[in-house]
Design a protein around this motif. Structure first.
Motif, PDB file in Angstrom:
ATOM      1  N   GLN A 221       1.011  -5.069   4.827  1.00  0.00           N
ATOM      2  CA  GLN A 221       1.409  -5.679   6.101  1.00  0.00           C
ATOM      3  C   GLN A 221       1.263  -4.732   7.293  1.00  0.00           C
ATOM      4  OE1 GLN A 221       5.461  -6.901   5.541  1.00  0.00           O
ATOM      5  NE2 GLN A 221       6.254  -4.827   5.390  1.00  0.00           N
TER       6      GLN A 221
ATOM      7  N   SER B 194      14.709   9.338   9.941  1.00  0.00           N
ATOM      8  CA  SER B 194      15.076   7.985   9.545  1.00  0.00           C
ATOM      9  C   SER B 194      16.530   8.002   9.078  1.00  0.00           C
ATOM     10  CB  SER B 194      14.143   7.549   8.408  1.00  0.00           C
ATOM     11  OG  SER B 194      14.581   6.371   7.804  1.00  0.00           O
TER      12      SER B 194
ATOM     13  N   ARG C 268      -1.874  -7.700   6.672  1.00  0.00           N
ATOM     14  CA  ARG C 268      -1.702  -8.957   5.915  1.00  0.00           C
ATOM     15  C   ARG C 268      -0.321  -8.955   5.290  1.00  0.00           C
ATOM     16  NH1 ARG C 268      -6.902  -8.335   6.994  1.00  0.00           N
ATOM     17  NH2 ARG C 268      -8.170 -10.182   6.665  1.00  0.00           N
TER      18      ARG C 268
ATOM     19  N   ASP D 146       9.568   0.495  -6.124  1.00  0.00           N
ATOM     20  CA  ASP D 146      10.804   0.125  -5.441  1.00  0.00           C
ATOM     21  C   ASP D 146      11.080  -1.373  -5.503  1.00  0.00           C
ATOM     22  OD1 ASP D 146      11.303   2.718  -4.741  1.00  0.00           O
ATOM     23  OD2 ASP D 146      11.462   2.354  -2.578  1.00  0.00           O
TER      24      ASP D 146
ATOM     25  N   ALA E 157       8.964   9.538   1.379  1.00  0.00           N
ATOM     26  CA  ALA E 157       9.250  10.522   0.333  1.00  0.00           C
ATOM     27  C   ALA E 157       8.325  11.741   0.433  1.00  0.00           C
ATOM     28  CB  ALA E 157       9.102   9.865  -1.026  1.00  0.00           C
TER      29      ALA E 157
ATOM     30  N   CYS F 274       0.833  -1.202   0.000  1.00  0.00           N
ATOM     31  CA  CYS F 274       0.000   0.000   0.000  1.00  0.00           C
ATOM     32  C   CYS F 274       0.864   1.248   0.000  1.00  0.00           C
ATOM     33  CB  CYS F 274      -0.856  -0.041   1.258  1.00  0.00           C
ATOM     34  SG  CYS F 274      -2.532   0.402   0.972  1.00  0.00           S
ATOM     35  N   GLY F 275       1.971   1.215  -0.721  1.00  0.00           N
ATOM     36  CA  GLY F 275       2.778   2.426  -0.911  1.00  0.00           C
ATOM     37  C   GLY F 275       2.210   3.210  -2.087  1.00  0.00           C
ATOM     38  N   PRO F 276       2.950   4.199  -2.551  1.00  0.00           N
ATOM     39  CA  PRO F 276       2.452   5.008  -3.673  1.00  0.00           C
ATOM     40  C   PRO F 276       2.180   4.181  -4.929  1.00  0.00           C
ATOM     41  CG  PRO F 276       4.506   5.915  -2.805  1.00  0.00           C
ATOM     42  CD  PRO F 276       4.236   4.683  -2.028  1.00  0.00           C
TER      43      PRO F 276
ATOM     44  N   VAL G   4       8.816  -9.523  -1.585  1.00  0.00           N
ATOM     45  CA  VAL G   4       8.640 -10.984  -1.572  1.00  0.00           C
ATOM     46  C   VAL G   4       8.160 -11.453  -2.955  1.00  0.00           C
ATOM     47  CG1 VAL G   4       7.119 -12.794  -0.641  1.00  0.00           C
ATOM     48  CG2 VAL G   4       8.149 -11.128   0.882  1.00  0.00           C
TER      49      VAL G   4
ATOM     50  N   VAL H 126      17.637  11.470   7.324  1.00  0.00           N
ATOM     51  CA  VAL H 126      16.612  12.407   6.874  1.00  0.00           C
ATOM     52  C   VAL H 126      15.753  12.752   8.077  1.00  0.00           C
ATOM     53  CG1 VAL H 126      15.283  10.433   5.979  1.00  0.00           C
ATOM     54  CG2 VAL H 126      14.621  12.713   5.323  1.00  0.00           C
TER      55      VAL H 126
ATOM     56  N   GLY I 169      12.228   8.153  -6.420  1.00  0.00           N
ATOM     57  CA  GLY I 169      11.600   6.920  -5.931  1.00  0.00           C
ATOM     58  C   GLY I 169      10.084   6.896  -6.007  1.00  0.00           C
TER      59      GLY I 169
ATOM     60  N   GLN J 292       4.410  12.069   1.970  1.00  0.00           N
ATOM     61  CA  GLN J 292       3.918  10.886   1.243  1.00  0.00           C
ATOM     62  C   GLN J 292       2.596  10.386   1.826  1.00  0.00           C
ATOM     63  OE1 GLN J 292       6.900   7.837   0.542  1.00  0.00           O
ATOM     64  NE2 GLN J 292       5.394   6.211   0.548  1.00  0.00           N
TER      65      GLN J 292
HETATM   66  C1  LIG Z   1      12.011   4.344   5.712  1.00  0.00           C
HETATM   67  C2  LIG Z   1      11.990   4.934   4.330  1.00  0.00           C
HETATM   68  C3  LIG Z   1      12.313   6.253   4.164  1.00  0.00           C
HETATM   69  C4  LIG Z   1      12.287   6.808   2.890  1.00  0.00           C
HETATM   70  N1  LIG Z   1      12.583   8.111   2.772  1.00  0.00           N
HETATM   71  C5  LIG Z   1      12.566   8.662   1.557  1.00  0.00           C
HETATM   72  C6  LIG Z   1      12.865   9.989   1.410  1.00  0.00           C
HETATM   73  O1  LIG Z   1      13.166  10.647   2.383  1.00  0.00           O
HETATM   74  N2  LIG Z   1      12.823  10.522   0.155  1.00  0.00           N
HETATM   75  C7  LIG Z   1      12.514   9.775  -0.939  1.00  0.00           C
HETATM   76  O2  LIG Z   1      12.486  10.288  -2.068  1.00  0.00           O
HETATM   77  N3  LIG Z   1      12.211   8.497  -0.820  1.00  0.00           N
HETATM   78  C8  LIG Z   1      12.249   7.921   0.394  1.00  0.00           C
HETATM   79  N4  LIG Z   1      11.951   6.627   0.525  1.00  0.00           N
HETATM   80  C9  LIG Z   1      11.631   5.883  -0.680  1.00  0.00           C
HETATM   81  C10 LIG Z   1      10.205   6.114  -1.125  1.00  0.00           C
HETATM   82  O3  LIG Z   1       9.344   6.123  -0.032  1.00  0.00           O
HETATM   83  C11 LIG Z   1       9.899   5.009  -2.119  1.00  0.00           C
HETATM   84  O4  LIG Z   1      10.700   5.211  -3.284  1.00  0.00           O
HETATM   85  C12 LIG Z   1       8.477   4.972  -2.545  1.00  0.00           C
HETATM   86  O5  LIG Z   1       7.630   4.898  -1.441  1.00  0.00           O
HETATM   87  C13 LIG Z   1       8.299   3.741  -3.434  1.00  0.00           C
HETATM   88  O6  LIG Z   1       6.982   3.373  -3.483  1.00  0.00           O
HETATM   89  P1  LIG Z   1       6.528   1.859  -3.578  1.00  0.00           P
HETATM   90  O7  LIG Z   1       5.055   1.903  -3.518  1.00  0.00           O
HETATM   91  O8  LIG Z   1       7.183   1.228  -4.736  1.00  0.00           O
HETATM   92  O9  LIG Z   1       7.129   1.120  -2.315  1.00  0.00           O
HETATM   93  P2  LIG Z   1       6.941   1.400  -0.717  1.00  0.00           P
HETATM   94  O10 LIG Z   1       6.560   2.811  -0.471  1.00  0.00           O
HETATM   95  O11 LIG Z   1       8.157   0.876  -0.106  1.00  0.00           O
HETATM   96  O12 LIG Z   1       5.687   0.525  -0.372  1.00  0.00           O
HETATM   97  C14 LIG Z   1       5.740  -0.854  -0.232  1.00  0.00           C
HETATM   98  C15 LIG Z   1       4.639  -1.287   0.696  1.00  0.00           C
HETATM   99  O13 LIG Z   1       4.540  -2.696   0.670  1.00  0.00           O
HETATM  100  C16 LIG Z   1       4.380  -3.166   1.986  1.00  0.00           C
HETATM  101  N5  LIG Z   1       4.903  -4.540   2.009  1.00  0.00           N
HETATM  102  C17 LIG Z   1       6.181  -4.933   1.880  1.00  0.00           C
HETATM  103  N6  LIG Z   1       6.277  -6.264   1.914  1.00  0.00           N
HETATM  104  C18 LIG Z   1       5.016  -6.736   2.078  1.00  0.00           C
HETATM  105  C19 LIG Z   1       4.476  -8.040   2.185  1.00  0.00           C
HETATM  106  N7  LIG Z   1       5.232  -9.126   2.112  1.00  0.00           N
HETATM  107  N8  LIG Z   1       3.138  -8.172   2.350  1.00  0.00           N
HETATM  108  C20 LIG Z   1       2.334  -7.066   2.411  1.00  0.00           C
HETATM  109  N9  LIG Z   1       2.820  -5.802   2.310  1.00  0.00           N
HETATM  110  C21 LIG Z   1       4.140  -5.640   2.134  1.00  0.00           C
HETATM  111  C22 LIG Z   1       5.177  -2.201   2.825  1.00  0.00           C
HETATM  112  O14 LIG Z   1       4.760  -2.223   4.170  1.00  0.00           O
HETATM  113  C23 LIG Z   1       4.897  -0.890   2.125  1.00  0.00           C
HETATM  114  O15 LIG Z   1       3.780  -0.235   2.650  1.00  0.00           O
HETATM  115  C24 LIG Z   1      11.964   6.027   1.777  1.00  0.00           C
HETATM  116  C25 LIG Z   1      11.633   4.700   1.942  1.00  0.00           C
HETATM  117  C26 LIG Z   1      11.624   4.146   3.205  1.00  0.00           C
HETATM  118  C27 LIG Z   1      11.256   2.688   3.355  1.00  0.00           C
END
Ligand SMILES: Cc1cc2nc3c(=O)[nH]c(=O)nc-3n(C[C@H](O)[C@H](O)[C@H](O)COP(=O)(O)OP(=O)(O)OC[C@H]3O[C@@H](n4cnc5c(N)ncnc54)[C@H](O)[C@@H]3O)c2cc1C
Length: 642
Positions: free
Chosen positions: A66, A321, A166, A353, A76, A42-44, A217, A237, A365, A142
């Motif tokens: 999760q 962080s 989950r 990511d 972000a 549930c990220g972006p 995963v 940060v 990101g 974010q």
């Molecule tokens: C701690 C942290 C700090 C960050 N700080 C910055 C920043 O300052 N500036 C910046 O530009 N970018 C930052 N980033 C990176 C940025 O947040 C990511 O590039 C962006 O969120 C990517 O989006 P995404 O949806 O691909 O992945 P994510 O935002 O990582 O979302 C993935 C989601 O999947 C969930 N997940 C993972 N594994 C499982 C599983 N097995 N089952 C169910 N759910 C699962 C996670 O809990 C998470 O909510 C940071 C990332 C993190 C983790």
């Protein structure tokens, strides 16, 4: 809009009562046994995809996460111009524009020539070049981006809510070798919360999309790994409410100190908050930054040293962080190996990511992750609704991996340029940094993405007819006047996240009322017989349900007569057959924003610009390019006329 004056408050700043600033979100009960699409994370990325799919009640989507609930803080914050354009398609750009901090100027600071323990400003530039987008570069937590997506989902036809708590523990991809048609992916989830904590659930899905971040995963389950930099940089940060006399605290600023490394300042929403990115040391191969036990006080101390001679009195740190990040990429963004593309169809995808990671310096990101999802979303919709064959899905990995590769190369170059020499008094020439920043503005704005010719992107044979709508790049909006009500609007804003293609027909010279006028003849072709519209629009649906035709005329709106336009441009729709008056536009001549001049459209010949559901220019064709238009859509659509 000013907020956070007396301390950071998560949620919607327009709601006075802090207990009501964020609604509880999340679906109740167990996850469904069978779905069309299971989105993990549930990220972006996951939320962009879920928001897109949620608009279609005939598609059963499930989103699992999760974490126990919605995000409230951190991660972000940079939102590129291109991302704002996409947010407009989802209907919440205005909310972001109002609440976010706009990045208008970027400043550069370097060590003082004679007293190198202090810093001086070395330059300032406009952050985004004029005319690059109608939207600014903005910064917003974010968590608020997540909130807006959750609202889109909640208000959608499917009222989609994430299933929190989950964790996906296993993904069994569809068996390989077949045509994939009836095969389903099996996913095992572990419940992390509530009365059923520890229990497992099983879901089968036609498609599984891993939006599960850098430690995905789903990626592992399809045998991919992130490859790239083994020498990671560690970053601190922190979001702070602080008192400082540093003059550029409300501008994005790059500070290079002589002895303590670099800081990037990001002013934040609400007018008081700001973020500091503090470059920490380079890690050894395989080392995790957690092992260094860095504290927030160390980050503050380091920031203070870099700010010298300016003061920094930190009052509150709502989020901080320390993390390591390298530029990494997987070989493929789906479960079909390159050599099996001709014989297998993808059923597991990875997005964001999970397939590429970037340093935070260029703010890629979150933005790239959402653009990946926007690319995949309409393709899944088209395949699941049987508008396009499943082979269309191969284009997701092909298109997005190439873009991720380019962005990672850019990020690596930018990060290397910014990297300080930590304590030896050296560092990169600030003039060089500033000039690279200006040159690379299109990358950071997200507008450099350029898809190469494919079944979805035509050859640029007729590019000269519309030089400003570059085939393969995003449709660069421009102002126009809507013919029926003389309303000034942005042409690109008609492209909503609804999975439809658009044909923008730009009129050429000549008597627009004459029967042989180019637009009139095009409309005759599109309305009849074997045209792509007739062929690909399912019977009983509105004429613009699949391909939405819009016309733009060169004349001022008063010089055209609405009663004389072709019927296709005033289509009758819906239950009552009401007329849609929003298909015709004129150049904004009075406002000095003539789209024909701004986007280099051939005034004599006119042209057609075909735009994909994710806002990219798929083709530029002559107004009478009927055969080319038909063969373009024949390349990836399924006929509904038989
Ligand atoms: C701690 C942290 C700090 C960050 N700080 C910055 C920043 O300052 N500036 C910046 O530009 N970018 C930052 N980033 C990176 C940025 O947040 C990511 O590039 C962006 O969120 C990517 O989006 P995404 O949806 O691909 O992945 P994510 O935002 O990582 O979302 C993935 C989601 O999947 C969930 N997940 C993972 N594994 C499982 C599983 N097995 N089952 C169910 N759910 C699962 C996670 O809990 C998470 O909510 C940071 C990332 C993190 C983790």
């Amino acid at each position: 809009m000013q907020f956070h004056l007396n301390g950071f408050e998560p949620g919607d700043p327009e709601i006075f009562d802090r207990s009501e600033r964020y609604l509880a979100s999340g679906a109740q009960g167990s996850v469904p046994d069978e779905v069309d699409v299971l989105i993990v994370g549930c990220g972006p990325a996951g939320q962009t995809l879920a928001a897109q799919l949620s608009a279609f009640p005939d598609i059963k989507t499930c989103l699992v996460e999760q974490k126990p609930g919605r995000m409230l803080l951190g991660q972000a914050d940079g939102i590129a111009c291109r991302t704002m354009e996409m947010f407009h398609a989802f209907g919440f750009s205005e909310r972001v524009l109002k609440e976010a901090c706009w990045i208008n100027e970027t400043t550069f600071w370097k060590p003082h020539d004679r007293q190198d323990a202090t810093i001086v400003r070395s330059g300032r530039v406009q952050d985004v070049e004029d005319g690059l987008s109608e939207f600014p570069h903005v910064v917003l937590n974010q968590a608020r981006v997540h909130d807006f997506y959750l609202d889109v989902m909640r208000r959608s036809a499917t009222k989609l809510e994430p299933h929190y708590g989950r964790r996906v523990v296993a993904v069994r991809p569809a068996a390989s070798g077949g045509d994939g048609a009836a095969q389903r992916v099996t996913v095992t989830l572990q419940q992390l919360e509530g009365a059923h904590q520890g229990q497992t659930e099983t879901v089968t899905a036609s498609y599984v999309v891993g939006c599960d971040g850098a430690h995905s995963v789903v990626r592992t389950s399809i045998g991919h790994e992130l490859r790239g930099d083994s020498a990671n940089h560690a970053w601190g940060v922190m979001d702070v409410l602080a008192v400082t006399d540093f003059p550029d605290i409300r501008c994005k600023s790059f500070i290079q100190s002589a002895h303590d490394g670099t800081i990037i300042i990001i002013p934040r929403e609400g007018g008081y908050l700001f973020r500091l990115y503090i470059e920490l040391t380079k890690l050894e191969t395989g080392e995790r930054v957690a092992s260094r036990n860095i504290t927030v006080d160390e980050l503050i101390d380091k920031a203070r040293r870099i700010f010298n001679p300016y003061s920094l009195d930190v009052k509150e740190v709502p989020w901080w962080s320390v993390y390591e990040i390298g530029q990494r990429l997987t070989d493929k963004f789906d479960d079909v190996p390159e050599e099996e593309i001709a014989t297998r169809l993808p059923s597991v995808f990875i997005v964001g990511d999970a397939c590429h990671t970037h340093s935070p310096k260029a703010g890629q990101g979150m933005n790239v992750s959402m653009q990946d999802a926007f690319n995949l979303g309409w393709k899944l919709v088209s395949v699941l609704r049987k508008r396009c064959p499943p082979s269309l899905l191969h284009t997701y990995s092909a298109e997005r991996r190439a873009i991720a590769r380019e962005l990672i190369d850019f990020d690596r170059e930018w990060a290397a340029l910014l990297a300080s020499t930590h304590g030896d008094g050296g560092g990169t020439d600030p003039v060089k940094i500033q000039s690279y920043f200006v040159r690379s503005g299109r990358y950071t704005a997200g507008t450099a993405t350029h898809y190469r010719p494919s079944i979805l992107t035509g050859e640029p044979d007729y590019q000269h007819l519309a030089e400003g709508f570059v085939v393969g790049t995003r449709f660069h909006s421009a102002p126009v006047i809507r013919l029926a009500d003389a309303k000034p609007v942005h042409l690109g804003h008609v492209v909503e996240a609804d999975g439809r293609f658009r044909i923008f027909a730009f009129a050429g010279a000549g008597d627009w009322a004459a029967p042989n006028f180019g637009i009139r003849r095009l409309c005759d072709f599109l309305a009849e017989g074997e045209s792509p519209i007739r062929k690909y629009t399912p019977r009983g649906e509105d004429i613009d349900a699949m391909i939405d035709v819009r016309a733009v005329f060169q004349q001022a709106h008063r010089d055209l007569a609405i009663e004389a336009v072709p019927a296709l441009l005033l289509p009758q729709k819906g239950r009552y057959g009401l007329r849609d008056y929003e298909k015709m536009f004129c150049a904004d001549i009075r406002g000095g924003n003539d789209i024909f001049a701004i986007r280099g459209i051939d005034r004599e010949a006119g042209c057609m610009v075909v735009v994909r559901p994710d806002q990219y220019v798929a083709h530029v064709l002559p107004l009478d390019g009927y055969r080319q238009l038909a063969s373009f859509f024949d390349g990836f659509m399924l006929s509904h006329s038989e």
